[in-house]
Design an enzyme around this catalytic site. Structure first.
Site, PDB file in Angstrom:
ATOM      1  N   LYS A  65      -7.624  30.234  -3.390  1.00  0.00           N
ATOM      2  CA  LYS A  65      -9.026  30.091  -3.823  1.00  0.00           C
ATOM      3  C   LYS A  65      -9.989  31.041  -3.110  1.00  0.00           C
ATOM      4  O   LYS A  65     -10.952  31.502  -3.706  1.00  0.00           O
ATOM      5  CB  LYS A  65      -9.498  28.643  -3.612  1.00  0.00           C
ATOM      6  CG  LYS A  65      -8.837  27.708  -4.592  1.00  0.00           C
ATOM      7  CD  LYS A  65      -9.353  26.312  -4.516  1.00  0.00           C
ATOM      8  CE  LYS A  65      -8.499  25.455  -5.440  1.00  0.00           C
ATOM      9  NZ  LYS A  65      -8.991  24.142  -5.682  1.00  0.00           N
ATOM     10  N   ASP A 101     -14.623  23.114  -8.933  1.00  0.00           N
ATOM     11  CA  ASP A 101     -14.243  21.995  -8.046  1.00  0.00           C
ATOM     12  C   ASP A 101     -15.483  21.238  -7.568  1.00  0.00           C
ATOM     13  O   ASP A 101     -15.429  20.028  -7.338  1.00  0.00           O
ATOM     14  CB  ASP A 101     -13.504  22.523  -6.806  1.00  0.00           C
ATOM     15  CG  ASP A 101     -12.035  22.801  -7.089  1.00  0.00           C
ATOM     16  OD1 ASP A 101     -11.497  22.261  -8.065  1.00  0.00           O
ATOM     17  OD2 ASP A 101     -11.432  23.581  -6.322  1.00  0.00           O
TER      18      ASP A 101
HETATM   19  P1  NAP Z   1      -5.724  25.193   1.618  1.00  0.00           P
HETATM   20  O1  NAP Z   1      -6.654  26.300   1.280  1.00  0.00           O
HETATM   21  O2  NAP Z   1      -4.322  25.510   2.030  1.00  0.00           O
HETATM   22  O3  NAP Z   1      -6.435  24.315   2.758  1.00  0.00           O
HETATM   23  C1  NAP Z   1      -5.834  23.184   3.335  1.00  0.00           C
HETATM   24  C2  NAP Z   1      -6.238  23.146   4.806  1.00  0.00           C
HETATM   25  O4  NAP Z   1      -5.815  21.907   5.372  1.00  0.00           O
HETATM   26  C3  NAP Z   1      -5.577  24.255   5.643  1.00  0.00           C
HETATM   27  O5  NAP Z   1      -6.543  24.800   6.510  1.00  0.00           O
HETATM   28  C4  NAP Z   1      -4.481  23.495   6.399  1.00  0.00           C
HETATM   29  O6  NAP Z   1      -4.156  24.099   7.631  1.00  0.00           O
HETATM   30  C5  NAP Z   1      -5.169  22.167   6.637  1.00  0.00           C
HETATM   31  N1  NAP Z   1      -4.245  21.065   6.916  1.00  0.00           N
HETATM   32  C6  NAP Z   1      -2.986  20.879   6.447  1.00  0.00           C
HETATM   33  N2  NAP Z   1      -2.495  19.707   6.907  1.00  0.00           N
HETATM   34  C7  NAP Z   1      -3.461  19.129   7.677  1.00  0.00           C
HETATM   35  C8  NAP Z   1      -3.559  17.928   8.435  1.00  0.00           C
HETATM   36  N3  NAP Z   1      -2.535  17.060   8.507  1.00  0.00           N
HETATM   37  N4  NAP Z   1      -4.726  17.656   9.102  1.00  0.00           N
HETATM   38  C9  NAP Z   1      -5.750  18.531   9.051  1.00  0.00           C
HETATM   39  N5  NAP Z   1      -5.711  19.705   8.394  1.00  0.00           N
HETATM   40  C10 NAP Z   1      -4.588  20.007   7.695  1.00  0.00           C
HETATM   41  O7  NAP Z   1      -5.597  24.179   0.347  1.00  0.00           O
HETATM   42  P2  NAP Z   1      -6.720  23.801  -0.712  1.00  0.00           P
HETATM   43  O8  NAP Z   1      -6.687  24.722  -1.871  1.00  0.00           O
HETATM   44  O9  NAP Z   1      -7.995  23.619   0.028  1.00  0.00           O
HETATM   45  O10 NAP Z   1      -6.165  22.397  -1.252  1.00  0.00           O
HETATM   46  C11 NAP Z   1      -6.085  21.243  -0.426  1.00  0.00           C
HETATM   47  C12 NAP Z   1      -5.586  20.031  -1.224  1.00  0.00           C
HETATM   48  O11 NAP Z   1      -6.557  19.643  -2.197  1.00  0.00           O
HETATM   49  C13 NAP Z   1      -4.291  20.274  -1.985  1.00  0.00           C
HETATM   50  O12 NAP Z   1      -3.499  19.122  -1.886  1.00  0.00           O
HETATM   51  C14 NAP Z   1      -4.745  20.461  -3.411  1.00  0.00           C
HETATM   52  O13 NAP Z   1      -3.746  20.117  -4.370  1.00  0.00           O
HETATM   53  C15 NAP Z   1      -5.912  19.477  -3.459  1.00  0.00           C
HETATM   54  N6  NAP Z   1      -6.902  19.796  -4.519  1.00  0.00           N
HETATM   55  C16 NAP Z   1      -7.081  18.890  -5.524  1.00  0.00           C
HETATM   56  C17 NAP Z   1      -8.025  19.144  -6.498  1.00  0.00           C
HETATM   57  C18 NAP Z   1      -8.241  18.148  -7.603  1.00  0.00           C
HETATM   58  O14 NAP Z   1      -8.816  18.527  -8.639  1.00  0.00           O
HETATM   59  N7  NAP Z   1      -7.865  16.922  -7.432  1.00  0.00           N
HETATM   60  C19 NAP Z   1      -8.789  20.315  -6.461  1.00  0.00           C
HETATM   61  C20 NAP Z   1      -8.575  21.201  -5.415  1.00  0.00           C
HETATM   62  C21 NAP Z   1      -7.613  20.935  -4.450  1.00  0.00           C
HETATM   63  P3  NAP Z   1      -2.903  25.133   7.640  1.00  0.00           P
HETATM   64  O15 NAP Z   1      -3.276  26.246   6.707  1.00  0.00           O
HETATM   65  O16 NAP Z   1      -2.831  25.531   9.074  1.00  0.00           O
HETATM   66  O17 NAP Z   1      -1.720  24.350   7.133  1.00  0.00           O
END
Ligand code: NAP
Length: 273
Positions: A65, A101
């Protein structure tokens, strides 16, 4: 000519977006198809270099993203402020980036969770693309305080700085259990914007003993429908929702941007369920 839309991410196999958008295209008799494209981080350049010949629009998910912004010709105001896009539209041979989003999260927060952010305190886990949309959405709705918790504390601190520049009372804290206990006791909303909970065997996001029935819980994950966090939150009497509503509303907003037609929400919801 049949138009192709799709979702890029890594992984994307779990995604329900194809089901939702293909049902909408079929219902409105639009000659288009939505596909899933598994694109690894090193493959983003190649993907965008052949975009215009192959595709009319895409959605973007984890982990692209933020990185995708540099491949589009223009972004709307919200995406520019947030620094992340989840939707691209090809228009007049130019790629336009949007972030649906924000609207998806806010609509589900208000309609599904019945939560009004103004004057409230939130703890947001994650500081990636989705957390950017969530925190700016909360800022736009005049939340009183946002505390960010990410494994990568520097990343959380950077996002907190950006939010502060836009007038938000935002801080980043280390993922320390005792600090999180205090935080949750004094908060109204907790949001999981990390992938933690998607896979069996994922670690616990937080100690469930810190949850209390005055806390509203929003887990962005929709696959599985009930994460460990949602299950434990419900057991503690919290009002809790998963990410299915957000997926629906962000998808409907992307559909409108691509087709210039109102999205058939009922059909899309049925396809998801
Ligand atoms: P991202 O860019 O990879 O960001 C996730 C962040 O969370 C990263 O900085 C990661 O650190 C950190 N993280 C991972 N495990 C953690 C934990 N246990 N405690 C604290 N921080 C942690 O991913 P994203 O695109 O933001 O997406 C995040 C989630 O939202 C995904 O599951 C996605 O499917 C969901 N989502 C859902 C929707 C919806 O419409 N429902 C929309 C958007 C996103 P590291 O990089 O160091 O692992």
């Amino acid at each position: 000519m049949k138009q192709t839309y799709g979702l890029i991410g890594y992984p994307v196999k779990h995604s329900l977006s194809a089901r939702m958008h293909n049902a909408a295209f079929k219902h409105l008799e639009i000659d288009a198809e939505y596909e899933l494209f598994e694109i690894k981080p090193g493959e983003l350049n190649d993907f965008f270099s052949s975009f215009k010949e192959r595709l009319s629009g895409i959605n973007i998910t984890i982990p692209h993203k933020e990185a995708s912004i540099k491949y589009v010709d223009a972004v709307d105001k919200i995406s520019d402020a947030i620094g992340a896009i989840n939707t691209v539209v090809l228009e007049n041979d130019r790629l336009h980036g949007y972030n649906t989003d924000v609207i998806g999260f806010l609509k589900s927060l208000k309609e599904d969770l019945k939560f009004k952010p103004a004057g409230k305190r939130a703890v947001v886990f994650g500081a990636g693309g989705a957390a950017r949309a969530v925190t700016f959405a909360l800022l736009f709705e005049e939340i009183e305080q946002i505390v960010l918790v990410d494994i990568d504390t520097k990343k959380a601190a950077l996002l907190a700085d950006e939010l502060q520049k836009d007038g938000c009372n935002a801080i980043a804290v280390e993922k320390d259990p005792m600090a999180i206990k205090e935080l949750l006791l004094n908060s109204d909303l907790v949001v999981n914007a990390t992938p933690c909970g998607m896979k069996k065997g994922d670690p616990e996001l937080l100690d469930p003993n810190f949850l209390h029935d005055k806390l509203a819980v929003f887990d962005l994950i929709y696959n599985p429908l009930e994460t460990r966090l949602i299950k434990e939150a419900k057991e503690k009497g919290c009002n809790a929702v998963n990410g299915l509503g957000m997926l629906l509303y962000q998808g409907a907003a992307a559909f409108r941007l691509w087709t210039k037609k109102p999205a058939p929400i009922g059909i899309m919801k049925e396809a998801l369920e």
